[in-house]
Write an enzyme that holds these catalytic residues in place. Structure first.
Site, PDB file in Angstrom:
ATOM      1  N   TYR A  49      34.667  11.452  11.867  1.00 34.51           N
ATOM      2  CA  TYR A  49      35.127  10.299  11.073  1.00 34.51           C
ATOM      3  C   TYR A  49      36.046  10.707   9.923  1.00 34.51           C
ATOM      4  CZ  TYR A  49      31.928   7.734  13.928  1.00 34.51           C
ATOM      5  OH  TYR A  49      31.325   7.185  15.025  1.00 34.51           O
ATOM      6  N   GLY A  50      35.584  11.687   9.103  1.00 38.60           N
ATOM      7  CA  GLY A  50      36.385  12.106   7.955  1.00 38.60           C
ATOM      8  C   GLY A  50      37.729  12.662   8.399  1.00 38.60           C
ATOM      9  N   GLY A 134      31.144  13.122  16.140  1.00 38.94           N
ATOM     10  CA  GLY A 134      29.903  12.391  16.387  1.00 38.94           C
ATOM     11  C   GLY A 134      30.115  11.067  17.100  1.00 38.94           C
ATOM     12  N   ASN A 138      27.283   9.261  19.514  1.00 36.97           N
ATOM     13  CA  ASN A 138      26.352   8.421  18.758  1.00 36.97           C
ATOM     14  C   ASN A 138      26.132   7.055  19.390  1.00 36.97           C
ATOM     15  OD1 ASN A 138      28.331   6.653  17.702  1.00 36.97           O
ATOM     16  ND2 ASN A 138      28.722   8.016  15.975  1.00 36.97           N
ATOM     17  N   GLY A 139      25.149   6.323  18.811  1.00 36.80           N
ATOM     18  CA  GLY A 139      24.758   5.030  19.357  1.00 36.80           C
ATOM     19  C   GLY A 139      25.675   3.900  18.928  1.00 36.80           C
ATOM     20  N   MET A 141      26.038   2.379  16.181  1.00 33.52           N
ATOM     21  CA  MET A 141      25.524   1.383  15.216  1.00 33.52           C
ATOM     22  C   MET A 141      26.375   1.430  13.951  1.00 33.52           C
ATOM     23  SD  MET A 141      21.471   1.948  15.676  1.00 33.52           S
ATOM     24  CE  MET A 141      20.936   0.649  14.593  1.00 33.52           C
ATOM     25  N   VAL A 269      37.058  27.361  14.043  1.00 37.53           N
ATOM     26  CA  VAL A 269      37.391  28.121  12.834  1.00 37.53           C
ATOM     27  C   VAL A 269      36.179  28.964  12.465  1.00 37.53           C
ATOM     28  CG1 VAL A 269      38.121  27.974  10.429  1.00 37.53           C
ATOM     29  CG2 VAL A 269      38.932  26.292  12.082  1.00 37.53           C
ATOM     30  N   GLU A 381      15.638   1.219  13.218  1.00 32.56           N
ATOM     31  CA  GLU A 381      16.356   0.769  14.414  1.00 32.56           C
ATOM     32  C   GLU A 381      15.313   0.530  15.510  1.00 32.56           C
ATOM     33  OE1 GLU A 381      18.947   4.026  15.347  1.00 32.56           O
ATOM     34  OE2 GLU A 381      18.842   3.678  17.496  1.00 32.56           O
ATOM     35  N   HIS A 464      21.320  12.377  11.140  1.00 36.45           N
ATOM     36  CA  HIS A 464      22.212  12.005  10.032  1.00 36.45           C
ATOM     37  C   HIS A 464      22.205  13.035   8.906  1.00 36.45           C
ATOM     38  CE1 HIS A 464      21.129   7.523  11.165  1.00 36.45           C
ATOM     39  NE2 HIS A 464      21.873   8.101  12.089  1.00 36.45           N
ATOM     40  N   ASN A 502      22.408   3.775   8.979  1.00 30.87           N
ATOM     41  CA  ASN A 502      23.189   4.715   9.790  1.00 30.87           C
ATOM     42  C   ASN A 502      24.520   4.961   9.084  1.00 30.87           C
ATOM     43  OD1 ASN A 502      21.535   2.684  11.190  1.00 30.87           O
ATOM     44  ND2 ASN A 502      21.739   4.096  12.882  1.00 30.87           N
ATOM     45  N   PHE A 504      27.881   6.264   9.640  1.00 34.59           N
ATOM     46  CA  PHE A 504      29.315   6.507   9.868  1.00 34.59           C
ATOM     47  C   PHE A 504      30.251   5.484   9.214  1.00 34.59           C
ATOM     48  CE2 PHE A 504      28.812   4.675  14.369  1.00 34.59           C
ATOM     49  CZ  PHE A 504      29.623   3.579  14.186  1.00 34.59           C
TER      50      PHE A 504
HETATM   51  P1  FAE Z   1      31.368  14.740  12.715  1.00 31.24           P
HETATM   52  O1  FAE Z   1      31.521  13.397  13.352  1.00 31.24           O
HETATM   53  O2  FAE Z   1      30.089  15.469  12.926  1.00 31.24           O
HETATM   54  O3  FAE Z   1      32.591  15.647  13.189  1.00 31.24           O
HETATM   55  C1  FAE Z   1      32.720  16.989  12.858  1.00 31.24           C
HETATM   56  C2  FAE Z   1      33.545  17.694  13.924  1.00 31.24           C
HETATM   57  O4  FAE Z   1      33.894  18.997  13.457  1.00 31.24           O
HETATM   58  C3  FAE Z   1      32.808  17.903  15.244  1.00 31.24           C
HETATM   59  O5  FAE Z   1      33.579  17.401  16.290  1.00 31.24           O
HETATM   60  C4  FAE Z   1      32.625  19.421  15.334  1.00 31.24           C
HETATM   61  O6  FAE Z   1      32.678  19.917  16.663  1.00 31.24           O
HETATM   62  C5  FAE Z   1      33.797  19.922  14.517  1.00 31.24           C
HETATM   63  N1  FAE Z   1      33.557  21.262  13.953  1.00 31.24           N
HETATM   64  C6  FAE Z   1      32.455  21.701  13.321  1.00 31.24           C
HETATM   65  N2  FAE Z   1      32.579  22.995  12.915  1.00 31.24           N
HETATM   66  C7  FAE Z   1      33.852  23.374  13.339  1.00 31.24           C
HETATM   67  C8  FAE Z   1      34.578  24.600  13.233  1.00 31.24           C
HETATM   68  N3  FAE Z   1      34.055  25.674  12.631  1.00 31.24           N
HETATM   69  N4  FAE Z   1      35.811  24.662  13.783  1.00 31.24           N
HETATM   70  C9  FAE Z   1      36.344  23.563  14.407  1.00 31.24           C
HETATM   71  N5  FAE Z   1      35.682  22.380  14.527  1.00 31.24           N
HETATM   72  C10 FAE Z   1      34.455  22.281  13.988  1.00 31.24           C
HETATM   73  O7  FAE Z   1      31.590  14.644  11.149  1.00 31.24           O
HETATM   74  N6  FAE Z   1      25.656   7.250  12.898  1.00 31.24           N
HETATM   75  C11 FAE Z   1      25.814   5.911  12.779  1.00 31.24           C
HETATM   76  O8  FAE Z   1      26.340   5.432  11.762  1.00 31.24           O
HETATM   77  N7  FAE Z   1      25.417   5.081  13.803  1.00 31.24           N
HETATM   78  C12 FAE Z   1      24.800   5.553  14.927  1.00 31.24           C
HETATM   79  O9  FAE Z   1      24.451   4.774  15.832  1.00 31.24           O
HETATM   80  C13 FAE Z   1      24.594   6.952  15.040  1.00 31.24           C
HETATM   81  N8  FAE Z   1      23.968   7.488  16.127  1.00 31.24           N
HETATM   82  C14 FAE Z   1      23.890   8.848  16.254  1.00 31.24           C
HETATM   83  C15 FAE Z   1      23.347   9.382  17.429  1.00 31.24           C
HETATM   84  C16 FAE Z   1      23.351  10.763  17.623  1.00 31.24           C
HETATM   85  C17 FAE Z   1      22.756  11.340  18.875  1.00 31.24           C
HETATM   86  C18 FAE Z   1      23.908  11.620  16.630  1.00 31.24           C
HETATM   87  C19 FAE Z   1      23.929  13.110  16.834  1.00 31.24           C
HETATM   88  C20 FAE Z   1      24.433  11.083  15.473  1.00 31.24           C
HETATM   89  C21 FAE Z   1      24.432   9.718  15.274  1.00 31.24           C
HETATM   90  N9  FAE Z   1      24.994   9.147  14.127  1.00 31.24           N
HETATM   91  C22 FAE Z   1      25.088   7.788  14.001  1.00 31.24           C
HETATM   92  C23 FAE Z   1      25.525   9.995  13.047  1.00 31.24           C
HETATM   93  C24 FAE Z   1      27.056  10.050  13.026  1.00 31.24           C
HETATM   94  O10 FAE Z   1      27.572  10.308  14.311  1.00 31.24           O
HETATM   95  C25 FAE Z   1      27.485  11.151  12.037  1.00 31.24           C
HETATM   96  O11 FAE Z   1      26.968  10.819  10.762  1.00 31.24           O
HETATM   97  C26 FAE Z   1      28.999  11.289  11.947  1.00 31.24           C
HETATM   98  O12 FAE Z   1      29.548  11.627  13.192  1.00 31.24           O
HETATM   99  C27 FAE Z   1      29.392  12.346  10.918  1.00 31.24           C
HETATM  100  O13 FAE Z   1      30.776  12.273  10.712  1.00 31.24           O
HETATM  101  P2  FAE Z   1      31.591  13.471  10.072  1.00 31.24           P
HETATM  102  O14 FAE Z   1      32.974  13.020   9.838  1.00 31.24           O
HETATM  103  O15 FAE Z   1      30.800  13.979   8.918  1.00 31.24           O
END
Ligand code: FAE
Length: 525
Positions: A49-50, A134, A138-139, A141, A269, A381, A464, A502, A504
Site C-alpha cells: 500500500y505505502g 499484502g 488479504n481479505g 476488508m 534488497v 470480523e 496486522h 483492519n 490497509f
Molecule cells: P505490504 O503490503 O506488506 O507490502 C510490502 C512489500 O514489500 C511486500 O510485497 C514484500 O514482499 C516487499 N518487501 C519486503 N521486504 C523486501 C525487501 N527486502 N526487498 C524487496 N521487497 C521487499 O506493506 N488488512 C486489511 O485492512 N484488511 C484485510 O482484510 C486484511 N486481511 C489480511 C489477510 C492476510 C492473510 C494478511 C497477511 C494480511 C491482511 N491484512 C488485511 C493486512 C494488510 O494486508 C497489511 O496491513 C498491508 O498489506 C500492509 O501494507 P504495507 O504497505 O505496510
C-alpha cells in the site's frame, strides 16, 4: 500498385515497425532488469500500500521511479493462484509445507509464493509477497478507523482532513464497495455471516457491515455461473484469480500507465549503505522462483522510500545498522504492536441445522463492534472458514487495543529480527476473547474452538504487524526518517502498533497524506 498489394505492403510495413518497436522496448526492458549496477533518482522498496501510493503520486508528478519487489509479478508470470483446498505455488513463500493459520497438511515444492509467515518466539506474522504486497493475499476488508480512536492514536494529524478528504480518496482509488443486502440474505455462501450476526444479536452484541475491495457485482455473477469463480471457489490468502481489486489493478496500474514507473520483481534488497553525499547504495539479490540468487546487483539512488511493510522495513534498517553502522534513530523498532489481533472460534455452532454452511465465500462482510464497551473494547470480523464441508465452526479475528507495546531489535549473531513480544502483551486481548466466546456460547450453545487452536485461543496469530517507525517519532511529520536527509518510510510501520480495525485503509490514507506533503515541500524536486 493495386489496392490489395498496397494494403498488404502497408500492413507489413506497419507491423514491421511495431515488431521493431516492441523488440526495442523489450530489449530496453531486458537491459534494465539485467543491469547490475544502476543509478536511479528515486527507488521505492516494496509494492504494498505505502509503496503503491508513493509510486502513483510521484510518477503523476513526472518523477521517474524504480520499484524493487522481492516477490513475483503474478499477473505478468501468468501463473494462477491456488485455492485454500489445494495449496500450490502461491501458498507458502519458499516452504515445503503450507502455512495457513491451521490445518497445514499439504506438502509443497518451495516457490516464491504470495503468502509468507515470519516465525518469532511467541508470535507468527503473516505477510504478502509479490507485486501488490499484502493486497494480493488479504481479505480485502476496507475498514475506516473510528474517528475517536484515530484521534487518540494520531493526535497531531488533522482528523477532519482525513475523514473529509484522504479516506474518501482512498476508498475511490482502492475501489471499495459494499455487498448488496438482498444477495447477502439469499446467497448460501453467506450463511456463515447470517448465522454469525443472528447469534451475535442474540448474545446482545452490535454488528456492522464491512466494506471490501472485492467487486461484489463480480461475485453475484460468480454465483450465477456467468464468470469464473474466485471468492466462491475458496480463493483468498494464496491470492485471488478474479474479483479482487488488489493494488496491481488500482494504484500500481495507474502508476504504470504514466510511463514513469518501472517495477523489478524478484529483486530483494539485502541492505542499504549511506554514502558521503547523503545518497544511498542498495545491495540487491535478484532471485529465481526457487529462491536462488541469479544475480547480485548494486543500485544507487538519491532518494529512497522504504515501503517493505512493517517487518521488511524494520529488518532492512536494523540489519543495515548492524552490518555497517547505518544511522537509525533510537525510536526505530519501538512502539510495535499486533493491532490487537487475536483469533478464536466456536465449535458446535448450529450442528443440527446446517451449521455455518458447507460452502462459504472467502470474503468477510460482517463484524461485531464492541469497541465502545469500556470493559471489553474489541472489534471482531465474522470470518469465513471454507473447508469444502460444514464443520459447524465459527471463526473470529478480534482486533483489540494494544495496552502494552512490543519492540523489534536485530540479533546480529543470528542475523535475524527479534520481537520482544510474549503472552504478557496479549492478556487483555485474551480476556476479551474469553468474554466474547462465553457470551456467544451462553446465548447460542457451542464450545470454545479447541478444534482450531490450542485451548481455543490463537494469541500468536498476527495478520496486522504495525509500528516500529512511528510517524512523528522515528520520522518527521511526513515520514522522513530522522537522522537522514533522503530516506522516507511509507508503510504500516508508521502506525503505532494499533488502529482498532483492519489497517490497509489507514496505511493508504497516511501514505497519501505523507507523499502529498513530501512532494509539496519539494523533497523530490
Ligand atoms: P505490504 O503490503 O506488506 O507490502 C510490502 C512489500 O514489500 C511486500 O510485497 C514484500 O514482499 C516487499 N518487501 C519486503 N521486504 C523486501 C525487501 N527486502 N526487498 C524487496 N521487497 C521487499 O506493506 N488488512 C486489511 O485492512 N484488511 C484485510 O482484510 C486484511 N486481511 C489480511 C489477510 C492476510 C492473510 C494478511 C497477511 C494480511 C491482511 N491484512 C488485511 C493486512 C494488510 O494486508 C497489511 O496491513 C498491508 O498489506 C500492509 O501494507 P504495507 O504497505 O505496510
Amino acid at each position: 500498385m493495386d489496392r490489395k498489394k498496397f494494403i498488404t505492403t502497408s500492413v507489413l510495413a506497419v507491423s514491421g515497425f511495431y515488431f521493431l518497436q516492441s523488440n526495442l522496448f523489450q530489449a530496453a526492458q531486458r537491459t534494465a532488469s539485467e543491469q547490475k549496477d544502476r543509478e536511479a533518482p528515486i527507488i521505492i522498496v516494496g509494492s504494498g500500500y505505502g509503496g503503491a501510493v508513493s509510486a502513483l503520486r510521484l510518477s503523476e508528478a513526472g518523477k521517474k521511479v524504480v520499484m524493487l519487489e522481492m516477490g513475483l509479478n503474478w499477473e505478468k508470470s501468468g501463473i494462477p493462484f491456488s485455492n485454500l483446498l489445494k495449496p500450490g505455488k502461491s501458498a507458502a513463500w519458499l516452504k515445503k509445507k503450507s502455512i495457513a493459520p491451521f490445518m497445514n497438511l499439504f506438502s509443497l515444492t518451495p516457490f516464491t509464493a504470495a503468502l509468507d509467515r515470519l516465525d518469532y518466539e511467541h508470535i507468527n506474522v503473516w505477510v504478502g509477497r509479490g507485486v501488490g504486497g499484502g493486497s494480493i493475499v488479504n481479505g480485502g476488508m476496507a475498514v475506516t478507523p473510528k474517528e475517536s480512536y484515530f484521534k487518540e492514536i494520531f493526535p497531531d494529524l488533522d482528523a477532519e482532513k482525513f475523514y473529509n478528504f484522504y479516506f474518501p480518496l482512498v476508498h475511490k482509488e482502492l475501489k471499495v464497495n459494499v455487498i448488496d443486502e438482498q444477495f447477502l440474505k439469499d446467497c448460501p455462501y453467506y450463511k456463515f455471516t447470517r448465522v454469525g450476526e443472528e447469534e451475535a444479536h442474540k448474545a446482545g452484541f452490535k454488528t456492522i457491515r464491512v466494506p471490501n475491495v472485492y467487486d461484489f457485482k463480480y461475485m453475484e455473477k460468480e454465483f450465477r455461473n456467468e464468470v469464473p469463480r474466485s471468492a466462491l471457489n475458496t480463493e483468498v490468502i494464496y491470492g485471488n484469480n478474479h474479483g479482487k481489486n488488489s493494488l496491481d489493478k488500482t494504484y500500481l496500474k495507474k502508476a504504470l500507465e504514466t510511463g514513469n514507473l518501472e517495477i523489478l520483481d524478484l529483486h530483494k534488497v539485502d541492505h542499504i549503505k549511506l554514502n558521503e553525499d547523503k545518497s544511498y547504495t542498495l545491495a540487491i539479490q535478484q532471485i529465481d522462483t526457487a529462491g536462488q540468487t541469479i544475480a547480485d546487483k548494486t543500485f544507487h539512488c538519491k532518494k529512497l522510500i522504504l515501503s517493505a511493510g512493517t517487518m521488511g522495513t524494520l529488518e532492512l534498517l536494523l540489519r543495515s545498522h548492524s552490518l555497517h553502522n547505518f544511522p537509525v534513530h533510537e525510536l526505530v523498532g519501538k512502539n510495535w504492536g499486533n493491532n490487537g489481533n487475536f483469533m478464536t472460534g466456536r465449535n458446535w455452532v448450529k450442528p443440527l441445522s446446517g451449521g455455518t454452511g458447507a460452502q462459504q465465500s472467502t470474503i468477510p462482510v460482517g463484524g461485531v463492534d464492541n469497541w465502545d464497551d469500556p470493559e471489553h473494547p474489541f472489534f471482531t470480523e465474522i470470518a469465513p472458514l471454507p473447508m469444502g464441508m460444514d464443520v459447524a465452526t465459527a471463526l473470529y479475528l478480534l482486533i483489540n487495543r494494544v495496552d502494552k507495546k512490543g519492540e523489534v531489535t536485530y540479533d546480529s549473531a543470528q542475523t535475524k529480527l527479534t520481537l520482544n513480544w510474549d503472552q504478557s502483551h496479549t492478556v487483555t486481548m485474551k480476556e476479551n476473547a474469553n468474554y466474547f466466546i462465553k457470551k456467544m456460547n451462553k446465548a447460542n450453545g457451542g464450545t470454545r474452538s479447541h478444534f482450531l487452536f490450542n485451548n481455543g485461543f490463537g494469541a500468536d496469530i498476527c495478520y496486522h504487524p504495525l509500528g516500529g517507525c512511528v510517524l512523528g517519532q522515528a520520522t518527521n511529520q511526513y515520514g522522513k526518517l530522522k537522522e537522514h536527509e533522503n530516506l522516507y518510510v511509507l508503510d504500516g510501520s508508521l502506525i503505532p502498533g494499533t488502529i482498532g480495525v483492519n489497517p490497509f485503509v489507514t496505511i493508504t490514507a497516511i501514505a497519501e497524506f505523507c507523499i502529498e506533503n513530501l512532494i509539496r515541500t519539494n523533497e523530490f524536486a
